[in-house]
Design a protein around this motif. Sequence first.
Motif, mmCIF file in Angstrom:
data_model
loop_
_atom_site.group_PDB
_atom_site.id
_atom_site.type_symbol
_atom_site.label_atom_id
_atom_site.label_comp_id
_atom_site.label_asym_id
_atom_site.label_seq_id
_atom_site.Cartn_x
_atom_site.Cartn_y
_atom_site.Cartn_z
ATOM 1 N N ARG A 183 18.989 90.471 -14.881
ATOM 2 C CA ARG A 183 19.032 91.469 -16.115
ATOM 3 C C ARG A 183 19.747 92.271 -16.428
ATOM 4 N N GLU A 184 21.236 92.643 -16.057
ATOM 5 C CA GLU A 184 22.298 92.777 -17.019
ATOM 6 C C GLU A 184 22.467 92.422 -17.953
ATOM 7 N N SER A 185 22.332 90.718 -18.152
ATOM 8 C CA SER A 185 22.586 89.522 -19.480
ATOM 9 C C SER A 185 21.355 89.918 -20.339
ATOM 10 N N GLY A 186 19.895 90.212 -19.766
ATOM 11 C CA GLY A 186 19.188 90.619 -20.899
ATOM 12 C C GLY A 186 17.932 90.054 -20.633
ATOM 13 N N LEU A 187 17.804 89.373 -18.951
ATOM 14 C CA LEU A 187 16.481 88.340 -19.201
ATOM 15 C C LEU A 187 16.885 88.654 -17.526
ATOM 16 N N PRO A 188 15.004 87.927 -17.632
ATOM 17 C CA PRO A 188 13.868 88.579 -16.567
ATOM 18 C C PRO A 188 14.015 88.349 -15.303
ATOM 19 N N ALA A 189 14.387 89.233 -14.065
ATOM 20 C CA ALA A 189 15.103 88.482 -12.855
ATOM 21 C C ALA A 189 13.356 87.820 -12.179
ATOM 22 N N GLY A 190 12.458 87.435 -13.000
ATOM 23 C CA GLY A 190 11.307 86.404 -12.577
ATOM 24 C C GLY A 190 11.691 85.176 -12.415
ATOM 25 N N ILE A 191 13.165 84.711 -13.631
ATOM 26 C CA ILE A 191 12.981 83.272 -13.908
ATOM 27 C C ILE A 191 13.687 82.167 -13.148
ATOM 28 N N VAL A 192 13.898 83.485 -11.612
ATOM 29 C CA VAL A 192 14.581 82.335 -10.942
ATOM 30 C C VAL A 192 13.467 83.018 -8.974
ATOM 31 N N PRO A 193 13.147 83.005 -8.904
ATOM 32 C CA PRO A 193 11.935 82.551 -7.725
ATOM 33 C C PRO A 193 12.863 83.281 -6.496
ATOM 34 N N LYS A 194 12.409 84.145 -5.496
ATOM 35 C CA LYS A 194 12.067 85.046 -4.164
ATOM 36 C C LYS A 194 13.448 83.856 -3.727
ATOM 37 N N GLY A 195 13.872 84.046 -3.148
ATOM 38 C CA GLY A 195 14.572 83.614 -1.524
ATOM 39 C C GLY A 195 15.856 83.056 -1.857
ATOM 40 N N VAL A 196 17.077 84.110 -3.095
ATOM 41 C CA VAL A 196 18.069 83.210 -3.315
ATOM 42 C C VAL A 196 18.787 83.199 -2.261
ATOM 43 N N THR A 197 19.564 82.363 -1.984
ATOM 44 C CA THR A 197 19.820 82.622 0.134
ATOM 45 C C THR A 197 21.300 82.900 -0.584
ATOM 46 N N ASN A 198 22.179 82.601 -1.501
ATOM 47 C CA ASN A 198 23.405 82.395 -1.840
ATOM 48 C C ASN A 198 23.533 81.782 -3.064
ATOM 49 N N PHE A 199 24.590 82.681 -3.954
ATOM 50 C CA PHE A 199 25.234 82.395 -5.441
ATOM 51 C C PHE A 199 26.141 82.543 -5.650
#
Length: 184
Positions: A36-52
């Motif tokens: 979101r901070e980069s101007g992209l929608p959060a939905g381009i990555v699915p739910k369930g990110v376990t680590n990044f």
Amino acid sequence: MGTSRDLYVLVIALFFSILFPELSSLPDPSFYDYLRESGLPAGIVPKGVTNFSIDIKTGRFTVALPVPCDAKFENQFHFDYNISGVLSDGRIGNLSGVTQKELFLWFAVKGIHVDPESSGLIHFDVGVADKQLSLSLFESPRDCSAAESDLHTVGLYTPRDLKKESGDIQSIFGPPRNRWTVSS
């Protein structure tokens, strides 16, 4: 025993924690927050990110999902265990770990960028074409169902062994899994 400088730092830290308690209780930003901070929608990555992991200076990131999964927007998308790329203002470059189904073929998504706000479009670069979809489809992360098969590729996409790049994330899921690709 501590020096007077250590005592001074401790007193200042205590003072700020009492004066501004909300600063110490702020949660760490999620990967969706960085999108979101980069101007992209959060939905381009699915739910369930376990680590990044993300390098704030370069924008280079790696995201881990618990299982490879599929999500239906206007088109079918497949997300691998690991997704990586370079995040910048309104775009992701050098993307790997995402494929998109067009008719009956799967194409590796190499990049994503958002048109200026007025157009309401998001672009997916699949190498041979630029697929435009409505930005509203990607407003919030979607549930992603476990992938039915690992045969999402037809010689157009070669999975990468991300263990070399991100050993910490790969270790969450144990040893690398066997991958199948069909090539001519």
